[in-house]
Design a protein around this motif. Structure first.
Motif, PDB file in Angstrom:
ATOM      1  N   VAL A 770       0.840  -1.205   0.000  1.00 17.65           N
ATOM      2  CA  VAL A 770       0.000   0.000   0.000  1.00 17.65           C
ATOM      3  C   VAL A 770       0.870   1.250   0.000  1.00 17.65           C
ATOM      4  O   VAL A 770       0.611   2.205  -0.740  1.00 17.65           O
ATOM      5  CB  VAL A 770      -0.948  -0.005   1.219  1.00 17.65           C
ATOM      6  CG1 VAL A 770      -1.709   1.326   1.304  1.00 17.65           C
ATOM      7  CG2 VAL A 770      -1.929  -1.160   1.125  1.00 17.65           C
ATOM      8  N   LEU A 771       1.918   1.261   0.824  1.00 14.78           N
ATOM      9  CA  LEU A 771       2.793   2.431   0.872  1.00 14.78           C
ATOM     10  C   LEU A 771       3.459   2.674  -0.473  1.00 14.78           C
ATOM     11  O   LEU A 771       3.591   3.818  -0.928  1.00 14.78           O
ATOM     12  CB  LEU A 771       3.840   2.253   1.966  1.00 14.78           C
ATOM     13  CG  LEU A 771       3.319   2.288   3.404  1.00 14.78           C
ATOM     14  CD1 LEU A 771       4.424   1.905   4.379  1.00 14.78           C
ATOM     15  CD2 LEU A 771       2.780   3.681   3.736  1.00 14.78           C
ATOM     16  N   ALA A 772       3.894   1.591  -1.116  1.00 11.16           N
ATOM     17  CA  ALA A 772       4.504   1.737  -2.431  1.00 11.16           C
ATOM     18  C   ALA A 772       3.494   2.244  -3.450  1.00 11.16           C
ATOM     19  O   ALA A 772       3.791   3.103  -4.289  1.00 11.16           O
ATOM     20  CB  ALA A 772       5.093   0.405  -2.887  1.00 11.16           C
ATOM     21  N   ILE A 856      -1.700   6.968   5.917  1.00 15.23           N
ATOM     22  CA  ILE A 856      -2.466   6.742   4.692  1.00 15.23           C
ATOM     23  C   ILE A 856      -3.555   7.794   4.534  1.00 15.23           C
ATOM     24  O   ILE A 856      -3.819   8.269   3.420  1.00 15.23           O
ATOM     25  CB  ILE A 856      -3.065   5.315   4.705  1.00 15.23           C
ATOM     26  CG1 ILE A 856      -1.949   4.291   4.513  1.00 15.23           C
ATOM     27  CG2 ILE A 856      -4.116   5.157   3.620  1.00 15.23           C
ATOM     28  CD1 ILE A 856      -1.153   4.457   3.221  1.00 15.23           C
ATOM     29  N   ALA A 857      -4.177   8.186   5.634  1.00 12.23           N
ATOM     30  CA  ALA A 857      -5.186   9.243   5.550  1.00 12.23           C
ATOM     31  C   ALA A 857      -4.567  10.539   5.037  1.00 12.23           C
ATOM     32  O   ALA A 857      -5.187  11.277   4.251  1.00 12.23           O
ATOM     33  CB  ALA A 857      -5.830   9.466   6.913  1.00 12.23           C
ATOM     34  N   GLY A 858      -3.320  10.807   5.439  1.00 16.41           N
ATOM     35  CA  GLY A 858      -2.635  11.985   4.916  1.00 16.41           C
ATOM     36  C   GLY A 858      -2.384  11.888   3.426  1.00 16.41           C
ATOM     37  O   GLY A 858      -2.509  12.878   2.686  1.00 16.41           O
ATOM     38  N   ARG A 859      -2.023  10.689   2.964  1.00 14.02           N
ATOM     39  CA  ARG A 859      -1.821  10.474   1.526  1.00 14.02           C
ATOM     40  C   ARG A 859      -3.113  10.720   0.742  1.00 14.02           C
ATOM     41  O   ARG A 859      -3.115  11.309  -0.337  1.00 14.02           O
ATOM     42  CB  ARG A 859      -1.342   9.050   1.280  1.00 14.02           C
ATOM     43  CG  ARG A 859       0.123   8.831   1.586  1.00 14.02           C
ATOM     44  CD  ARG A 859       0.963   9.724   0.757  1.00 14.02           C
ATOM     45  NE  ARG A 859       2.289   9.199   0.497  1.00 14.02           N
ATOM     46  CZ  ARG A 859       3.269   9.936   0.038  1.00 14.02           C
ATOM     47  NH1 ARG A 859       3.063  11.224  -0.195  1.00 14.02           N
ATOM     48  NH2 ARG A 859       4.453   9.412  -0.201  1.00 14.02           N
ATOM     49  N   ILE A 860      -4.206  10.252   1.320  1.00  9.50           N
ATOM     50  CA  ILE A 860      -5.500  10.439   0.653  1.00  9.50           C
ATOM     51  C   ILE A 860      -5.838  11.920   0.574  1.00  9.50           C
ATOM     52  O   ILE A 860      -6.333  12.415  -0.451  1.00  9.50           O
ATOM     53  CB  ILE A 860      -6.587   9.639   1.400  1.00  9.50           C
ATOM     54  CG1 ILE A 860      -6.349   8.136   1.197  1.00  9.50           C
ATOM     55  CG2 ILE A 860      -7.980  10.033   0.931  1.00  9.50           C
ATOM     56  CD1 ILE A 860      -7.212   7.263   2.067  1.00  9.50           C
TER      57      ILE A 860
END
Length: 1008
Positions: A770-772, A856-860
Motif C-alpha cells: 500500500v505504501l509503495a 495513509i489518511a494523509g496520503r489520501i
C-alpha cells in the motif's frame, strides 16, 4: 485503616441490622471523599441503595446514631454539595430506572439515578422524536435526575427551557424522620395514602411551610426569584399563594438538606423539528456579552459562549480537527435557532447575522449546518470545565467562583468589572458559560496549595460576591451554594430571609443530619480544601509527567494525579472511549475519576490510603484499568491513567512477586523470538489440552483461544515479495518511471513491530504494498522494540532500555515518516518514548512516528486514491484501537475506508475489551467480555454477513475472533492492499537474504 470510632461502629452495625450493605473500606471512602469541587471530606462509609426501603433503612441508621447523611448522584457538583462526613448514599448505581413515559400527560416517572442524557434519549425513542426532556447541563451524559433536582441544574438550552425546577411535576422523598412523602405543584402528601405516619408528617409540614410563607410574604417577593438564574438559597418564593404553594418547585435546589429524593415525575417538552447552530466570533467575551440583548430578540433556544484558551486546549489535546466550524475571533457564541421550517430557521439566522453586523462588535459569524462541526463545537462548550482546568499554555485553574449570574442585559458590565477585580488579586479567569441566561462559568488561577494563595482565594471570593450583588445578581446560577458559597449568602439576602432559610431547613430536617456544612450554618468556604495539607515529597518517577510550561515543577507525580477535578466524563455511557471498565461494572472504583481520587489520597498520605507506592488500595483501584489510554484524550483534564498505572505498578512490585501474566505477556517479545524458531511445534502443542495447561500456568484465561504463532522469517518473505512486486510495477512502466499516479515521491520507514512479526506477518507485506502504491519509496525496519508489553505491566526499567535503543536505531538524521503497522506500538513510540527517554533524540524520533492509518489518511488528503485488489464491501465495522484513538485520532481509518469505496461504516465506538494483556489474563476475562458488549459485540451483530471488520490492533482482532468466530478482523493495509488478496501461508523456512533495493531491510535484536 478502618475508622474504629464508636459512631462508625454503631452506624455499620445498625445498617447491617437493617439489611443495608455498606462499604467502609479505605479505598471506597477515598473515592467518595471528593466531588467536582475544591473540597475533600472523608465519609465514614458508602451505601449503594437498590430500593426505597434501603434508603429508609439508611436514613434511620443515620438518625439513630446522629450521623450526617449525604445523598449523591453522579458526584459532579462543583460547589461541594456532594461530599460530607458520615454516610454517603450513591443513588446513581442501582436506582436508575425509567418507570414509565406518559406522552399524553407529558410526564416521565423516574428513579433518582437516571442519567439525564439517557432520559432524553429514551423519551425521544418512545415518543417517535416528538417529545424530550429539556434540561441539558454540560454533564448531562453522567449527571442524574436526582442531582439536577438537588442543584436546580439548567443547561445549554436554558434560554428556552429554564431550570430543572421548571420541569418537575412531583418529587418523592424520604425525610430524616423516615416519612415517605410526595411534593406536588399544589401540595405535600404521603406517597402511600395508607401510611398514617407519613400522612401526619405531610400535614405537619404543610402547615409549617404555609406559615413560613405567610410570615415572610414581603421578603420572599422582593428578594427571591428576581432573575432567570437566581439559584442561590432556597426557592421559598414557590410557597407563596400566587405560586399555588408549589412544594415540588420549592424543594428543587435544596441540595439534599431537606430530604432524600427517591423518585420524580418530570415534565416533557415538544422537540423542535429543525435546529441550526450559528457561531459568532468576537474579540473578547465582553464584546460578545454586549450583543446578548440583540440575540435574545430572535428567541434562540441556546446562547452559549467560550474563549480562545479553551479552544486552543481542545485542539492541543484532541487534534486540529477536533474543533470545526469556528469563524474568526478570540471568543465565540454558539446560538441555537430552531423551528418547524428549516428554510425559515436559515432565514432567521441570516437576519440575526445582519443585525449583529450593524452593532459593529461581531468579527465574523456563520451558520454551522454540518452535524460533525456542530457536534465538535458543542463538545468544546460541554468540556469547558475540564479543558480550562489544565490549559495547553500551561498552568491550572479551579472552581470556586465559577457559577455567578446576573440579568442577561447586565452581563457585559459585570464581566468588565469582574476582569478588573481578577487583575487586582493577581488572578486570571478562563470564561465560558450560559451567556444568554446571564450565567458565567469561570475557572480561576487560584493557588490553593499555599496558605498565601488560599488567603487570596478567600479575599477574592468575598469581593466577587459583593460585586455580583451590586449588579443585582446571584452567587450561584446553576451549581448551587454548597461549601463554596453558602458562607456568603448573608451578602445577598437580608437577615429575615436567612432566618427563613434556616427555619425551612429545621422544618424539613429536625434531626439536622442532612448534608451539613452547606446552605445554613455552613462551613467556611476555605475549610476542607483538597489541595491544602498535601505534604511536599519527591515521588521519583520514570515517566516525565510535567505538562507544558512547567519545567521547574518540583513534584510532577502529585501534580499529575491531582489533574482529575471530578467532572466525571469517565462515567458517561456513550460518546468517546473512556472508561471501558466503568461502563462494564458501573462502579465508581473502576472509573478514571475513582482511581484518581484514590491516587490523590495516596499522595496526601491520608489515613484511608497510607502506604504510598506500596498501597494495596491503589493497586485494587487500578486492577481493572485496561490501560487503553482513552482517558488521555477523552478526559477534559487530560488524565492519563494508563501511565499512572504503569508507574505505580513499577514501584508496587519492586521486591514483590509479580503476577504470572507479567512474565508470560509482559515478556512476550522475548518468547516470540523462541516461538518463531519452531512455530509449527508450538502451534501443534497449543492445539492440544496442553495448550490450556500452558495458559493456566502463565496466568492466562483458558476461555480464550491463543493466537497462532508465525515463523521468524514469514514477515521477511512478505516484505520481500512486496518489494519485488513494487519493483516489477516500476519496470513495467519503463525506464525512469516516476511515482504512481496520485502519489508523491518521497520515502518512508516501515516499522514492522513485534506483534506483526510474531502473529500477522501478512500485514507487513500488505502495508509495504500500500505504501509503495501510494508513491513512497519504502525502507523497512525491524531493529527496535517499543517496549509496550513492559510498559503496560509496569516494568519500566526494561521498557526504558528498549525505547532508548529504538531511538538510537531510528534516529537516522532524516525526517522520513516512521510508519508503524501496529497502532499500539505506534502510540508507544509517539507518546511513551519521549516521556520515558528524556533526550532530544527521543523527541526527534517520536515526532516522525505515524500509525499506518494516519499516514495513509494523509496520503489520501494529498490526492492519492486507494485501488484495492480485492472487492470492497458495501459495509465495514470499524474497531479503532484505543491507543490509535488516543494518540492519532479516530478519523483516519474512516476516511481511508470511504476513499476505498466503502459506503457504510459502522463504528463500534469503544474499547474492544482485550487491551493488550488485560483480556488474556484469567482474572480479567469476564470484564473483558462485558466491555465488548459496550461496542464491538453489538456492532458485529448489527453488521451484514459481507461486512469487513477493520481491526488494525492485534488485540482488537483477537476479540473479534472471540466474539464472532465466523468473522475475521483485517488490518487497513489488508483492505487497501493493491496486490493479491492476502492469505495465511503455512510456516516454512526461508533464507534471511531476501532484500530488494525498493525495501531495504534493517534488523537487530530488539530485546535484552
Amino acid at each position: 485503616m478502618l475508622d474504629t470510632s464508636t459512631q462508625a461502629e454503631d452506624l455499620l452495625r445498625r445498617l447491617e441490622d437493617a439489611g443495608v450493605a455498606a462499604d467502609a473500606s479505605p479505598r471506597r471512602r477515598a473515592e467518595y471523599s471528593y466531588d467536582a469541587s475544591n473540597y475533600r471530606v472523608e465519609p465514614l462509609a458508602v451505601v449503594f441503595p437498590r430500593t426505597v426501603d434501603e434508603v429508609v433503612g439508611a436514613v434511620a441508621a443515620c438518625r439513630d446514631t446522629g450521623t450526617p447523611l449525604i445523598a449523591r448522584g453522579a458526584g459532579t457538583s462543583m460547589a461541594g454539595n456532594a461530599v460530607g462526613p458520615g454516610l454517603v448514599l450513591d443513588l446513581s448505581r442501582h436506582m436508575d430506572r425509567i418507570l414509565g413515559i406518559d406522552e399524553g400527560a407529558g410526564t416521565v416517572d423516574v428513579e433518582p439515578g437516571v442519567v439525564l442524557a439517557t432520559l432524553s434519549r429514551e423519551v425521544e425513542r418512545a415518543t417517535g422524536g416528538r417529545r424530550t426532556f429539556a434540561p441539558d447541563p454540560s454533564s448531562k451524559n453522567r449527571a442524574t435526575v436526582g442531582g439536577a433536582i438537588g442543584n436546580d441544574a439548567c443547561g445549554n438550552h436554558s434560554v428556552r427551557y429554564g431550570r430543572t425546577s421548571d420541569h418537575v411535576a412531583e418529587i418523592d422523598v424520604v425525610t430524616s424522620d423516615g416519612a415517605r412523602l410526595t411534593a406536588t405543584e399544589t401540595a405535600l402528601r404521603a406517597t402511600d395514602p395508607y401510611d398514617a405516619g407519613s400522612a401526619a408528617r405531610a400535614a405537619e409540614l404543610t402547615a409549617s411551610l404555609t406559615a413560613l410563607a405567610r410570615e415572610n410574604l414581603g421578603a420572599f417577593r422582593l428578594e427571591l426569584g428576581r432573575i432567570p438564574r437566581q439559584v442561590s438559597g432556597y426557592h421559598l418564593q414557590n410557597l407563596l399563594p400566587e405560586q399555588g404553594f408549589n412544594v415540588a418547585r420549592a424543594l428543587v435546589g435544596s441540595e439534599g438538606t431537606w430530604a432524600v429524593v427517591v423518585g420524580a415525575r418530570m415534565k416533557l417538552v415538544p422537540k423542535p423539528a429543525s435546529a441550526l447552530l450559528v457561531c459568532l466570533g468576537y474579540d473578547d467575551v465582553v464584546d460578545a456579552a454586549r450583543d446578548i440583548p440583540t440575540i435574545l430578540e430572535f428567541s434562540p433556544a441556546a446562547v452559549e459562549g467560550t474563549d480562545e484558551a479553551i479552544v486552543a486546549t481542545m485542539r492541543h489535546r484532541r487534534g486540529p480537527d477536533s474543533v470545526l466550524g469556528l469563524p474568526a475571533g478570540r471568543a465565540w457564541l454558539f446560538v441555537d435557532l430552531d423551528g418547524d421550517d428549516p428554510a425559515e430557521v436559515r432565514a432567521e439566522a441570516d437576519r440575526l447575522l445582519a443585525r449583529l453586523a450593524e452593532n459593529g462588535r461581531l468579527v465574523a459569524g456563520q451558520p454551522v449546518p454540518d452535524p460533525a462541526a456542530r457536534a465538535s463545537l458543542w463538545r468544546v462548550r460541554e468540556d469547558g470545565a475540564g479543558l480550562s482546568s489544565r490549559l495547553a499554555s500551561g498552568g491550572e485553574s479551579w472552581p470556586g467562583w465559577e457559577d455567578s449570574a446576573v440579568a442577561p442585559e447586565k452581563l457585559a458590565d459585570y464581566l468588565a468589572d469582574l476582569r478588573v477585580l481578577l487583575a487586582e488579586h493577581g488572578l486570571t479567569g478562563v470564561m465560558y458559560g450560559h451567556f444568554g441566561a446571564g450565567c458565567m462559568h469561570i475557572r480561576i488561577t487560584y493557588d490553593l496549595r499555599s496558605e498565601e494563595g488560599r488567603e487570596v482565594f478567600r479575599a477574592f471570593t468575598r469581593a466577587a460576591a459583593e460585586l455580583v450583588v451590586r449588579h443585582g445578581g446571584s452567587l450561584s446560577g446553576e451549581h448551587g451554594d454548597g461549601r463554596a458559597r453558602s458562607e456568603l449568602l448573608p451578602l445577598m439576602y437580608s437577615r429575615e430571609v436567612m432566618a427563613a432559610f434556616a427555619e425551612s431547613r429545621r422544618i424539613w430536617d429536625p434531626a439536622g443530619i442532612l448534608n451539613p456544612g452547606s446552605m445554613t450554618d455552613p462551613d467556611p468556604l476555605d475549610a476542607n480544601l483538597a489541595l491544602a495539607g498535601v505534604p511536599e515529597r519527591e515521588w521519583r518517577t520514570s515517566f516525565d509527567l510535567r505538562p507544558a510550561g512547567t519545567a521547574s515543577l518540583t513534584d510532577p507525580w502529585t501534580h499529575a494525579v491531582q489533574g482529575c477535578i471530578g467532572v466525571g466524563r469517565c462515567r458517561a455511557d456513550s460518546g468517546g472511549v473512556m472508561c471501558p471498565s466503568y461502563r462494564a461494572t458501573r462502579d465508581e472504583k473502576d472509573s478514571t475519576r475513582g482511581r484518581s481520587r484514590v491516587l490523590q489520597d495516596m499522595v496526601r498520605g491520608a489515613r484511608t490510603v497510607e502506604e504510598g507506592w506500596r498501597s494495596e488500595e491503589v493497586r485494587e483501584a487500578l486492577d481493572l484499568c485496561l490501560a487503553c489510554k482513552a482517558c488521555s484524550t477523552d478526559c477534559p483534564a487530560g488524565v492519563d491513567m494508563a501511565s499512572y498505572k504503569s508507574e505505580f505498578f513499577d514501584h508496587y512490585y519492586r521486591g514483590r512477586i509479580r503476577p504470572l501474566s507479567h512474565f508470560s505477556l509482559g515478556w512476550l517479545p522475548r518468547w516470540l523470538k523462541l516461538t518463531g524458531r519452531m512455530p509449527g511445534l508450538v502451534n501443534a502443542v497449543l492445539a492440544t489440552p496442553l495448550g490450556k495447561l500452558a495458559s493456566a500456568a502463565g496466568g492466562l484465561t483458558t476461555k480464550r483461544t491463543l493466537p497462532r504463532f508465525a515463523g521468524a522469517v514469514e514477515w521477511r518473505r512478505e516484505v520481500a515479495e512486496a518489494g519485488a512486486r513494487a519493483a516489477g510495477s516500476r519496470s513495467a512502466q519503463g525506464p525512469g518511471a516516476g511515482p504512481v499516479e496520485g502519489g508523491a515521491e518521497d520515502e518512508v520507514v516501515l516499522f514492522v513491530d513485534t506483534f506483526t512479526r510474531g502473529f500477522r506477518p501478512e500485514v507487513a507485506g500488505a502495508a509495504a504494498r500500500v505504501l509503495a502504491d501510494a508513491g513512497a519509496a519504502v525502507a523497512c525496519s525491524a531493529e527496535a522494540c517499543c517496549g509496550l508489553t513492559w510498559i503496560s505491566t509496569g516494568q519500566l526499567g526494561t521498557a526504558r532500555r528498549l525505547l532508548s535503543r529504538a531511538a538510537e536505531a531510528l534516529d537516522d538524521g532524516t525526517d522520513r515518516p516512521i510508519v508503524v503497522v501496529e497502532p499500539s506500538c505506534a502510540a508507544a513510540l509517539r507518546k511513551d518514548l519521549p516521556e520515558l527517554v528524556h533526550t532530544d533524540q527521543a523527541k526527534r524520533v517520536a515526532a516522525r512516528v505515524r500509525s499506518f492509518a494516519s499516514h495513509i489518511a494523509g496520503r489520501i488528503d494529498e490526492g492519492w486514491q486507494p485501488a484495492p485488489a480485492r472487492p470492497v464491501p458495501e459495509q465495514a465495522v470499524l474497531q479503532t484501537h484505543c491507543h490509535e484513538y488516543s494518540v492519532f485520532g479516530s478519523a483516519p481509518q474512516r476516511s481511508a475506508l470511504t476513499a476505498a469505496g466503502v459506503h457504510e461504516v459502522l463504528d463500534a465506538g469503544g474499547c474492544c475489551g482485550v487491551a493488550g494483556n488485560f483480556g488474556f489474563e484469567a482474572q480479567h476475562y469476564d470484564v473483558s467480555m462485558k466491555v465488548a458488549e459496550n461496542g464491538i459485540a453489538p456492532a458485529l451483530r448489527a453488521a451484514g454477513q459481507g461486512a469487513v471488520v477493520l481491526t488494525d490492533g492485534f488485540s482488537c482482532a483477537r476479540q473479534v475472533d472471540q466474539v464472532d468466530p465466523e468473522r475475521t478482523g483485517l488490518h487497513l493495509a489488508q483492505v487497501l492492499d493493491p496486490g493479491p488478496a492476502p492469505s495465511r501461508r503455512p510456516h516454512a523456512a526461508v533464507p534471511h537474504t531476501t532484500h530488494t533495493t525498493e525495501f531495504p531491510l534493517q534488523e537487530a535484536e530488539e530485546v535484552p
